[in-house]
Design a protein around this motif. Structure first.
Motif, short mmCIF file in Angstrom:
data_model
loop_
_atom_site.label_atom_id
_atom_site.label_comp_id
_atom_site.label_asym_id
_atom_site.label_seq_id
_atom_site.Cartn_x
_atom_site.Cartn_y
_atom_site.Cartn_z
N GLY A 1 -26.23 -22.72 17.56
CA GLY A 1 -25.09 -23.25 16.48
C GLY A 1 -24.59 -24.27 16.97
O GLY A 1 -24.27 -25.29 16.09
N ARG A 2 -24.03 -24.36 18.06
CA ARG A 2 -23.11 -25.50 18.34
C ARG A 2 -23.43 -26.96 18.31
O ARG A 2 -22.72 -27.80 17.97
N MET A 3 -24.80 -27.22 18.55
CA MET A 3 -25.47 -28.27 18.39
C MET A 3 -25.75 -28.70 16.91
O MET A 3 -26.42 -29.89 16.49
N THR A 4 -26.03 -27.54 16.24
CA THR A 4 -26.89 -28.07 14.91
C THR A 4 -25.83 -27.53 13.73
O THR A 4 -26.15 -28.27 12.63
N ILE A 5 -24.66 -27.21 13.74
CA ILE A 5 -23.72 -26.92 12.41
C ILE A 5 -23.26 -28.38 12.27
O ILE A 5 -22.74 -29.01 13.15
N PRO A 6 -23.12 -28.54 10.82
CA PRO A 6 -22.69 -30.06 10.50
C PRO A 6 -21.10 -29.83 10.87
O PRO A 6 -20.35 -29.03 10.20
N ASP A 7 -20.68 -31.09 11.43
CA ASP A 7 -19.30 -31.13 11.80
C ASP A 7 -18.42 -31.96 10.62
O ASP A 7 -18.22 -33.25 10.81
N ASN A 8 -18.46 -31.35 9.48
CA ASN A 8 -18.10 -31.99 8.40
C ASN A 8 -16.53 -32.06 8.34
O ASN A 8 -15.56 -31.84 9.11
N LYS A 9 -16.07 -33.21 7.94
CA LYS A 9 -14.71 -33.70 7.89
C LYS A 9 -13.73 -32.68 7.28
O LYS A 9 -13.83 -31.93 6.30
N SER A 10 -12.47 -32.55 7.90
CA SER A 10 -11.57 -31.49 7.42
C SER A 10 -10.62 -32.06 6.53
O SER A 10 -10.35 -33.55 6.46
N SER A 11 -9.92 -31.38 5.68
CA SER A 11 -8.97 -31.93 4.75
C SER A 11 -7.90 -31.03 4.64
O SER A 11 -7.86 -29.91 4.98
N LYS A 12 -6.87 -31.63 4.04
CA LYS A 12 -5.45 -30.77 3.75
C LYS A 12 -5.62 -29.63 2.89
O LYS A 12 -6.07 -30.03 1.71
N TYR A 13 -5.41 -28.45 3.27
CA TYR A 13 -5.48 -27.16 2.39
C TYR A 13 -4.29 -26.38 2.46
O TYR A 13 -4.05 -26.04 3.58
N GLY B 1 -12.14 -7.37 13.27
CA GLY B 1 -12.28 -7.37 11.77
C GLY B 1 -11.85 -8.82 11.26
O GLY B 1 -12.65 -9.27 10.45
N PHE B 2 -10.59 -9.04 11.91
CA PHE B 2 -10.44 -10.47 11.43
C PHE B 2 -11.32 -11.57 11.51
O PHE B 2 -11.48 -12.43 11.01
N GLY B 3 -11.78 -11.56 12.82
CA GLY B 3 -12.83 -12.71 13.30
C GLY B 3 -13.95 -12.38 12.11
O GLY B 3 -14.75 -13.52 11.85
N ALA B 4 -14.52 -11.28 12.02
CA ALA B 4 -15.70 -11.26 11.06
C ALA B 4 -15.55 -11.53 9.62
O ALA B 4 -16.37 -12.13 9.06
N GLY B 5 -14.11 -11.30 9.31
CA GLY B 5 -13.62 -11.86 7.97
C GLY B 5 -13.89 -13.23 7.69
O GLY B 5 -14.43 -13.60 6.78
N ILE B 6 -13.50 -14.03 8.65
CA ILE B 6 -13.67 -15.53 8.73
C ILE B 6 -15.02 -15.88 8.70
O ILE B 6 -15.53 -17.00 8.13
N LEU B 7 -15.80 -15.29 9.60
CA LEU B 7 -17.22 -15.69 10.08
C LEU B 7 -18.32 -15.54 8.88
O LEU B 7 -18.89 -16.30 8.72
N ALA C 1 -9.24 -21.91 6.89
CA ALA C 1 -9.87 -22.39 8.12
C ALA C 1 -10.99 -23.47 7.97
O ALA C 1 -11.07 -24.50 8.51
N HIS C 2 -11.68 -23.25 6.89
CA HIS C 2 -12.90 -24.41 6.50
C HIS C 2 -12.24 -25.59 6.17
O HIS C 2 -12.75 -26.60 6.63
N GLU C 3 -11.23 -25.88 5.29
CA GLU C 3 -10.61 -27.02 4.80
C GLU C 3 -9.95 -27.68 5.94
O GLU C 3 -10.10 -28.83 6.02
N ASN C 4 -9.27 -27.09 6.78
CA ASN C 4 -8.21 -27.76 7.55
C ASN C 4 -8.92 -28.06 9.15
O ASN C 4 -8.54 -28.88 9.90
N PHE C 5 -9.83 -27.22 9.29
CA PHE C 5 -10.54 -27.37 10.57
C PHE C 5 -11.89 -27.92 10.55
O PHE C 5 -12.55 -28.13 11.60
N GLY C 6 -12.70 -27.73 9.62
CA GLY C 6 -14.03 -27.98 9.21
C GLY C 6 -14.90 -26.76 9.56
O GLY C 6 -14.50 -25.92 10.40
N LEU C 7 -16.07 -27.15 9.20
CA LEU C 7 -17.06 -25.84 9.29
C LEU C 7 -17.27 -25.51 10.72
O LEU C 7 -17.36 -24.26 11.06
N LYS C 8 -17.59 -26.57 11.65
CA LYS C 8 -17.89 -26.21 12.99
C LYS C 8 -16.84 -25.69 13.79
O LYS C 8 -17.23 -24.66 14.37
N LYS C 9 -15.63 -25.77 13.78
CA LYS C 9 -14.65 -25.41 14.68
C LYS C 9 -14.15 -24.04 13.99
O LYS C 9 -13.86 -23.12 15.03
N ALA C 10 -14.07 -24.02 12.44
CA ALA C 10 -13.89 -22.65 12.14
C ALA C 10 -15.12 -21.67 12.39
O ALA C 10 -14.80 -20.33 12.77
#
Length: 257
Positions: free
Chosen positions: A184-196, A112-118, A71-80
């Motif tokens: 968090g929506r305005m402050t989390i860095p919207d880093n570029k996603s990459s193929k994972y 629990g699935f949401g918490a695990g990714i979070l 989720a981190h690599e494909n969608f970026g930190l903010k979206k994930a």
């Protein structure tokens, strides 16, 4: 001692959002352990089966942690982060609306699935934004309230059991998530996603191993350690875990060459 650090207004909002992200899964887990008897009586499920609400939460949380790098690599930190915290919220609301054992277990799985990714996404967000220079100080700021959350959970759960309805324990996540999202929506860095490309084989074998381990441990606590079926599950769990780790290590070595 923790060194003082000067934070801008934006950084303070980010720290507050990440603190709430860290507290939510911990607070929820500690509260549920206290209110299980109340849930059992309300939905007419035996206490032996209602404990699966705790077990399935931990299993799905482990699955979410395994999915988080994808989720981190494909969608970026903010979206994930946004997707994971709202998955946790939707799961919380649905758990609060549960009407029988099956719905409770299914919705706890989603929560629990949401918490695990979070959880790892929150840590990655802090590390990415603040870097090595300020990471230790910021993590200390977040860790202090996170340590109190498991201690406050049973107290809050006891109050709910005595004075309120058990469903409030899950509905309370709504304002907390909305506050975290607001800051968090305005402050989390919207880093570029990459193929994972996630290795499904490693993921499935590791997840199966966790499931077998949790079931066998649950049976052990119920006095079924010497049951032949439980021993088979324990051996299979160890086997799947070894296969998963060996396969993952081989891939890591091949990538580094």
């Amino acid at each position: 001692m923790t060194q003082s650090v000067d934070l801008t207004t934006s950084e303070r909002k980010l720290v507050f959002a990440m603190t709430l992200s860290s507290i939510l899964p911990l607070l929820d887990s500690s509260i549920v352990n206290v209110i299980l008897p109340l849930i059992s009586n309300d939905i007419n499920a035996s206490y032996a089966y209602i404990q699966w609400a705790v077990t399935i939460y931990m299993l799905s949380c482990a699955a979410g942690i395994l999915i988080s790098p994808y989720a981190h690599e494909n969608f970026g930190l903010k979206k994930a982060w946004i997707c994971s915290i709202f998955t946790f919220l939707v799961g919380s609301i649905l758990v609060g609306l549960s009407y029988n054992l099956v719905s409770l277990i299914l919705f706890r799985c989603l929560q629990g699935f949401g918490a695990g990714i979070l959880i790892p996404i929150t840590q990655s967000t802090v590390a990415t934004y603040f870097g090595k220079e300020r990471l230790k100080t910021i993590m200390a700021l977040i860790a202090i309230p996170s340590l109190f959350a498991p201690a406050l959970g049973p107290i809050f759960g006891a109050v709910i059991s005595e004075q309120l309805n058990w469903r409030i324990a899950f509905f309370i996540n709504l304002p907390l998530v909305l506050m975290a999202f607001l800051f968090g929506r305005m402050t989390i860095p919207d880093n570029k996603s990459s193929k994972y490309n996630m290795n499904i084989y490693v993921f499935m074998t590791f997840l199966i191993a966790l499931i077998l381990f949790f079931i066998s441990i649950k049976n052990i606590t119920s006095g079924l350690f010497f049951d032949s079926f439980n021993i088979i599950m324990l051996v299979l769990g160890i086997g799947f875990m070894m296969v998963s780790l060996i396969t993952n290590n081989k891939q890591t070595v091949n990538r580094s060459i």
